[in-house]
Design an enzyme around this catalytic site. Structure first.
Site, PDB file in Angstrom:
ATOM      1  N   GLU A 168      36.497 -38.830  59.335  1.00  0.00           N
ATOM      2  CA  GLU A 168      35.086 -39.240  58.492  1.00  0.00           C
ATOM      3  C   GLU A 168      34.012 -38.238  59.112  1.00  0.00           C
ATOM      4  O   GLU A 168      33.546 -38.285  60.287  1.00  0.00           O
ATOM      5  CB  GLU A 168      34.765 -40.435  58.413  1.00  0.00           C
ATOM      6  CG  GLU A 168      33.293 -40.628  57.629  1.00  0.00           C
ATOM      7  CD  GLU A 168      32.342 -41.814  58.117  1.00  0.00           C
ATOM      8  OE1 GLU A 168      31.811 -42.444  57.078  1.00  0.00           O
ATOM      9  OE2 GLU A 168      32.543 -42.605  59.000  1.00  0.00           O
ATOM     10  N   HIS A 214      32.773 -46.184  50.129  1.00  0.00           N
ATOM     11  CA  HIS A 214      32.038 -47.569  50.317  1.00  0.00           C
ATOM     12  C   HIS A 214      30.815 -47.335  50.816  1.00  0.00           C
ATOM     13  O   HIS A 214      30.113 -48.219  50.987  1.00  0.00           O
ATOM     14  CB  HIS A 214      33.093 -48.258  51.043  1.00  0.00           C
ATOM     15  CG  HIS A 214      33.093 -47.946  52.476  1.00  0.00           C
ATOM     16  ND1 HIS A 214      33.898 -46.994  52.671  1.00  0.00           N
ATOM     17  CD2 HIS A 214      32.733 -48.243  53.679  1.00  0.00           C
ATOM     18  CE1 HIS A 214      33.828 -46.645  53.978  1.00  0.00           C
ATOM     19  NE2 HIS A 214      33.033 -47.248  54.692  1.00  0.00           N
ATOM     20  N   ASP A 215      30.304 -45.959  51.032  1.00  0.00           N
ATOM     21  CA  ASP A 215      29.150 -46.132  51.736  1.00  0.00           C
ATOM     22  C   ASP A 215      27.984 -45.327  50.669  1.00  0.00           C
ATOM     23  O   ASP A 215      27.082 -45.009  51.094  1.00  0.00           O
ATOM     24  CB  ASP A 215      29.344 -45.203  52.855  1.00  0.00           C
ATOM     25  CG  ASP A 215      30.094 -45.745  54.104  1.00  0.00           C
ATOM     26  OD1 ASP A 215      29.745 -46.936  54.238  1.00  0.00           O
ATOM     27  OD2 ASP A 215      30.669 -45.176  54.853  1.00  0.00           O
TER      28      ASP A 215
HETATM   29  C1  GLC Z   1      31.336 -45.156  58.831  1.00  0.00           C
HETATM   30  C2  GLC Z   1      31.743 -46.377  57.821  1.00  0.00           C
HETATM   31  C3  GLC Z   1      30.541 -47.116  57.424  1.00  0.00           C
HETATM   32  C4  GLC Z   1      30.113 -47.905  58.608  1.00  0.00           C
HETATM   33  C5  GLC Z   1      29.818 -46.982  60.003  1.00  0.00           C
HETATM   34  C6  GLC Z   1      29.799 -47.387  61.220  1.00  0.00           C
HETATM   35  O1  GLC Z   1      30.246 -44.565  58.206  1.00  0.00           O
HETATM   36  O2  GLC Z   1      32.107 -45.727  56.704  1.00  0.00           O
HETATM   37  O3  GLC Z   1      31.005 -48.092  56.337  1.00  0.00           O
HETATM   38  O4  GLC Z   1      28.974 -48.635  58.306  1.00  0.00           O
HETATM   39  O5  GLC Z   1      30.986 -45.821  59.978  1.00  0.00           O
HETATM   40  O6  GLC Z   1      31.105 -47.714  61.597  1.00  0.00           O
END
Ligand code: GLC
Ligand code: MG
Length: 525
Positions: A264, A325-326
């Site tokens: 990510e 989900h973000d």
């Molecule tokens: C990533 C996740 C997110 C989370 C963040 C902290 O961006 O996708 O949902 O809040 O990391 O772990």
């Protein structure tokens, strides 16, 4: 041509476990719920499911705050449930990707409890502890992504610890060798159990500047943006040493057959592609989030695809993400009519597509009444649209109360639109968004042009975006109308309609020029 791996030709589908299917009536989705819906996922035609975190967690950030990396949270089930789910998925030919959260633990993780207990703790250096600045206050200006300073004061041991996200999510110190080994053991634990890979949470955050230099101001900051954007996080993210860590992770994963490592990473594309690995191996797929953030018009999209294709390093396999989900759901970002065009774009570009649960039925962001807000980000930075609850509401399975998600009270409200927009209704409707997704997926599986073929830009003319995909002398044309006005596109050669986003006029043979109706996408072959 080398044989392509499953994560190159396959489609990844993200399940947000809390919201997919509840099996025990507590209002929270669980592993047995996912198990009940595997036949649906196989019918849809996807190849792999990625599960957002399912590990024991106080749920301050809904599972992204882990207190035990090698067990399952009771709300989701047990290790035995997980083994059953994994086995059932594999029997259906579905791969399972877990969410690995290495940047931070929960503040309830025994490692942090120990680390915090005293400055002399053997695990003190597993986290990032610093004295207050000489004049008092936090050691430097680093900010938390979720608002406020990234430093929390621990009164008992009289030092600050660093947390890139919530204070309940202290960052691990990845400069520490023991931390690395402990986390690689976590990977091995799940690899031994048979998981097919990992999506690695905020991988570009892992290493922080050893000298703790202040981050410079972001000169492009505009009023109304989130407070974290005030600084340019050059000393807290995307540090050169992170690639050494990633190559170690890659070695751990590569010791097992045919597993995938996905990172990510929210970075400009020139930086993003460095995560494929330059001098050494990087992740297999640095998530490409450009379609989540771009302006929705033909020239902008054509440019970004072209630039991305041009910047990919040799051997680097592309990938595209339309929702997660973000972020706000695609149907809310571009509207329901364009969401169909977006589906065609996602599934006809070159590279691995990642879908987000519910997008295949056209779910939009739900309205969350203020008293039902769950997301800690929205609670800490209210009112500017950063809240992630709207995109995390329960999957809409049918028109019954709670959309067939739970017999209890759902942890987030079910969207009102579920009466018309649900799997049961759309499965019966040959013109539904779900029908479109199934046709696109089926076509993608059948036509190698769409999986292994080359991508070539043809036009970005007004609202029309056109490109071709070709393989072994055979060529498909994709023509997308990104607006509500009909447009004509001249054709170099006649073509047969393989699929329209309107799910009609299949088999029409078109020559000379093609008329794209309002918000229509076409695949011609
Ligand atoms: C990533 C996740 C997110 C989370 C963040 C902290 O961006 O996708 O949902 O809040 O990391 O772990
Ligand atoms: Mg449940």
């Amino acid at each position: 041509m080398p044989k392509l791996r499953w994560w190159q030709t396959g489609i990844i589908y993200q399940v947000y476990p809390r919201s997919f299917q509840d099996s025990d009536g507590d209002g929270i989705g669980d592993l047995n719920g996912i198990l009940q819906r595997l036949d649906y996922l196989a019918w849809l035609g996807i190849d792999a499911i990625w599960l957002s975190p399912i590990f024991p967690s106080p749920m301050a950030d809904f599972g992204y705050d882990i207190s035990d990396y090698t067990d399952i949270d009771a709300a989701f089930g047990s290790l035995a449930d997980f083994d059953r789910l994994l086995d059932a998925a594999h029997r259906r030919g579905l791969k399972v990707i877990l969410d690995f959260v290495p940047n931070h633990t929960s503040d309830q993780h025994p490692w942090f409890v120990d680390s915090r207990s005293s400055r002399a703790s053997r695990k003190r250096d597993w986290y990032i502890w610093r004295d207050a600045a000489e004049e008092g206050g936090p050691p430097n200006n680093w900010l938390s992504v979720f608002g406020g300073p990234a430093w929390a004061w621990d009164e008992a041991s009289r030092q600050y610890y660093y947390h890139a996200f919530l204070k309940e999510q202290p960052d691990l110190n990845w400069h520490n060798r023991e931390v690395r080994e402990a986390m690689y053991d976590v990977l091995r634990f799940w690899l031994e159990r048979g998981v097919d890979g990992f999506r690695v949470d905020v991988i570009w955050h892992l290493i922080k500047d050893r000298q703790f230099r202040d981050n410079p101001p972001n000169l492009g900051y505009r009023a109304g943006e989130q407070p974290y954007a005030r600084l340019d996080p050059v000393y807290t993210t995307d540090r050169p040493e992170v690639h050494e860590v990633i190559s170690e992770m890659r070695q751990v994963v590569d010791a097992y057959q045919d597993r995938v490592l996905i990172g990510e990473i929210y970075l400009p594309v020139e930086r993003l592609v460095s995560y494929y690995g330059v001098d050494r191996e990087g992740v297999h797929l640095p998530f490409n989030f450009q379609l989540l953030q771009c302006e929705w018009n033909a020239p902008a999209i054509l440019d970004l695809v072209r630039d991305y294709e041009a910047l990919l390093p040799g051997g680097g396999w592309p990938n595209w993400v339309l929702g997660n989900h973000d972020n706000h759901r695609i149907a809310s970002r571009v509207g329901t009519a364009q969401a169909r065009v977006a589906a065609m774009l996602l599934l006809t570009l070159r590279g691995t597509p990642t879908m987000y649960y519910g997008d295949e039925i056209g779910m939009a962001d739900a309205i969350i009444p203020p008293e039902l807000v769950q997301d800690p980000f929205e609670k800490r930075v209210p009112g500017i649209g950063v809240g992630r609850d709207p995109a995390r509401t329960p999957m809409q399975w049918d028109a019954s109360a709670n959309a067939g998600f739970t017999r209890g009270t759902p942890w987030l409200p079910v969207a009102d639109e579920h009466h018309g927009r649900n799997v049961a209704a759309e499965a019966e409707d040959p013109h539904s968004v779900l029908a479109l997704y199934r046709r696109l997926i089926e076509l993608r599986r059948r036509r190698p042009e769409l999986t292994v073929g080359d991508w070539q830009a043809l036009a970005a003319d007004g609202d029309v975006l056109a490109y071709s995909r070709s393989h072994a002398g055979s060529r498909l044309l994709v023509a997308l109308n990104l607006g509500p006005t009909p447009h004509r596109l001249p054709l170099a050669e006649p073509g047969r309609v393989l699929l329209s986003t309107h799910l009609d006029r299949a088999h029409d043979v078109i020559s000379g020029q093609v008329e794209l109706r309002s918000n229509e996408g076409l695949i011609l072959g």
